[in-house]
Design a protein around this motif. Sequence first.
Motif, mmCIF file in Angstrom:
data_model
loop_
_atom_site.group_PDB
_atom_site.id
_atom_site.type_symbol
_atom_site.label_atom_id
_atom_site.label_comp_id
_atom_site.label_asym_id
_atom_site.label_seq_id
_atom_site.Cartn_x
_atom_site.Cartn_y
_atom_site.Cartn_z
ATOM 1 N N SER A 187 45.587 46.632 68.578
ATOM 2 C CA SER A 187 46.066 47.752 69.383
ATOM 3 C C SER A 187 46.925 48.700 68.556
ATOM 4 N N LEU A 188 47.795 48.140 67.712
ATOM 5 C CA LEU A 188 48.650 48.965 66.864
ATOM 6 C C LEU A 188 47.823 49.750 65.851
ATOM 7 N N CYS A 189 46.811 49.117 65.280
ATOM 8 C CA CYS A 189 45.943 49.835 64.341
ATOM 9 C C CYS A 189 45.342 51.062 65.015
ATOM 10 N N ASN A 190 44.884 50.910 66.259
ATOM 11 C CA ASN A 190 44.304 52.034 66.992
ATOM 12 C C ASN A 190 45.356 53.095 67.304
ATOM 13 N N GLU A 191 46.519 52.655 67.792
ATOM 14 C CA GLU A 191 47.573 53.603 68.179
ATOM 15 C C GLU A 191 48.106 54.384 66.979
ATOM 16 N N LEU A 192 48.215 53.707 65.833
ATOM 17 C CA LEU A 192 48.807 54.324 64.643
ATOM 18 C C LEU A 192 47.757 54.942 63.721
ATOM 19 N N HIS A 193 46.491 54.907 64.150
ATOM 20 C CA HIS A 193 45.374 55.500 63.395
ATOM 21 C C HIS A 193 45.269 54.900 61.990
ATOM 22 N N ILE A 194 45.369 53.573 61.934
ATOM 23 C CA ILE A 194 45.225 52.839 60.682
ATOM 24 C C ILE A 194 43.889 52.114 60.713
ATOM 25 N N HIS A 195 43.066 52.385 59.713
ATOM 26 C CA HIS A 195 41.733 51.784 59.661
ATOM 27 C C HIS A 195 41.838 50.290 59.367
ATOM 28 N N GLN A 196 41.222 49.486 60.222
ATOM 29 C CA GLN A 196 41.227 48.039 60.044
ATOM 30 C C GLN A 196 40.014 47.627 59.216
ATOM 31 N N LYS A 197 40.264 47.013 58.065
ATOM 32 C CA LYS A 197 39.191 46.666 57.142
ATOM 33 C C LYS A 197 38.352 45.516 57.671
ATOM 34 N N LYS A 198 37.083 45.528 57.334
ATOM 35 C CA LYS A 198 36.191 44.435 57.690
ATOM 36 C C LYS A 198 36.482 43.229 56.801
ATOM 37 N N LEU A 199 36.254 42.042 57.354
ATOM 38 C CA LEU A 199 36.589 40.815 56.641
ATOM 39 C C LEU A 199 35.845 40.710 55.316
ATOM 40 N N VAL A 200 34.564 41.068 55.292
ATOM 41 C CA VAL A 200 33.803 40.938 54.051
ATOM 42 C C VAL A 200 34.392 41.834 52.962
ATOM 43 N N ASP A 201 34.921 42.997 53.334
ATOM 44 C CA ASP A 201 35.536 43.885 52.347
ATOM 45 C C ASP A 201 36.863 43.320 51.858
ATOM 46 N N ILE A 202 37.599 42.653 52.745
ATOM 47 C CA ILE A 202 38.860 42.008 52.349
ATOM 48 C C ILE A 202 38.571 40.862 51.379
ATOM 49 N N ILE A 203 37.547 40.069 51.684
ATOM 50 C CA ILE A 203 37.166 38.967 50.794
ATOM 51 C C ILE A 203 36.737 39.524 49.441
ATOM 52 N N ARG A 204 35.980 40.602 49.456
ATOM 53 C CA ARG A 204 35.489 41.197 48.205
ATOM 54 C C ARG A 204 36.660 41.674 47.331
ATOM 55 N N SER A 205 37.646 42.333 47.922
ATOM 56 C CA SER A 205 38.784 42.808 47.134
ATOM 57 C C SER A 205 39.643 41.654 46.645
ATOM 58 N N THR A 206 39.765 40.593 47.460
ATOM 59 C CA THR A 206 40.509 39.402 47.040
ATOM 60 C C THR A 206 39.819 38.740 45.866
ATOM 61 N N LEU A 207 38.509 38.637 45.959
ATOM 62 C CA LEU A 207 37.709 38.040 44.881
ATOM 63 C C LEU A 207 37.882 38.831 43.582
ATOM 64 N N SER A 208 37.830 40.143 43.680
ATOM 65 C CA SER A 208 37.996 40.983 42.492
ATOM 66 C C SER A 208 39.369 40.774 41.853
ATOM 67 N N GLY A 209 40.414 40.731 42.684
ATOM 68 C CA GLY A 209 41.760 40.518 42.164
ATOM 69 C C GLY A 209 41.935 39.151 41.537
ATOM 70 N N HIS A 210 41.348 38.134 42.141
ATOM 71 C CA HIS A 210 41.441 36.775 41.603
ATOM 72 C C HIS A 210 40.721 36.660 40.257
ATOM 73 N N LEU A 211 39.518 37.219 40.191
ATOM 74 C CA LEU A 211 38.756 37.120 38.952
ATOM 75 C C LEU A 211 39.467 37.831 37.806
ATOM 76 N N ALA A 212 40.159 38.938 38.127
ATOM 77 C CA ALA A 212 40.931 39.632 37.087
ATOM 78 C C ALA A 212 42.059 38.744 36.572
ATOM 79 N N GLN A 213 42.686 37.966 37.478
ATOM 80 C CA GLN A 213 43.750 37.052 37.056
ATOM 81 C C GLN A 213 43.195 35.853 36.275
ATOM 82 N N LEU A 214 42.051 35.341 36.724
ATOM 83 C CA LEU A 214 41.490 34.130 36.121
ATOM 84 C C LEU A 214 40.868 34.380 34.757
ATOM 85 N N THR A 215 40.517 35.628 34.444
ATOM 86 C CA THR A 215 39.850 35.927 33.185
ATOM 87 C C THR A 215 40.770 36.612 32.178
ATOM 88 N N ARG A 216 42.066 36.632 32.461
ATOM 89 C CA ARG A 216 42.998 37.232 31.502
ATOM 90 C C ARG A 216 43.080 36.395 30.236
#
Length: 216
Positions: A187-216
């Motif tokens: 409800s707050l996301c709608n009221e405050l006009h904040i786009h709520q990300k889809k779960l698959v996109d959240i997983i994808r960005s988490t995966l990208s961040g993790h792989l950057a840490q794991l391959t340093r």
Amino acid sequence: DYSFRNLAITSRAIELIEQIRPSWIATVSSGAVFSKPGGPLENNLAANPYGFTKRVEETMLTQVAQEIGANISIGRLWGAMGSFMPVNRAYAVSDFIVQAHSAQQISIRANHEVWRRYCDAGEFMEVLITAAENYKKTSFDSGGELIELGNLSTTISSLMDANTLVSRPNSSGNADRYFPEATQYESLCNELHIHQKKLVDIIRSTLSGHLAQLTR
């Protein structure tokens, strides 16, 4: 000792708030303030010191906000992912990514269904701060799409370059259902006009961040 140290930190924060007198306060709390999902607020210090001290912290900060006339926003974070999530195998999503990266196999130790809701951490903070700027007092639980960890593991596997084998014990026993049932976040996301990300996109960005840490 744990409770005392936490209360000392909260007390110091309140001293600073009283000195600075900000126009708004935003604080991240936890779903652990409830004795169980959908249940009453935690009142048992011995059984759940983390949740109990979070409840006390919410109360103390709300009181000082009222005293100085500040807005306050309390966001109870149940489950989050994101680009800057540190690698920490105590959390399922992080453990799954590490397993898939190192062994091309994800093993789930739980022999029962485990259900969670995840939101993007940055999105959560945007909701928290924007609510504090706009509302006198608000509190909300984090939200996000509901997913069983078996499905989470296969989604992570499908997003990895390697062919990852996913295995888990035969499912039995009662499901572990630790997630907020409230919908204030959406409800707050709608009221405050904040786009709520889809779960698959959240997983994808988490995966990208993790792989950057794991391959340093």
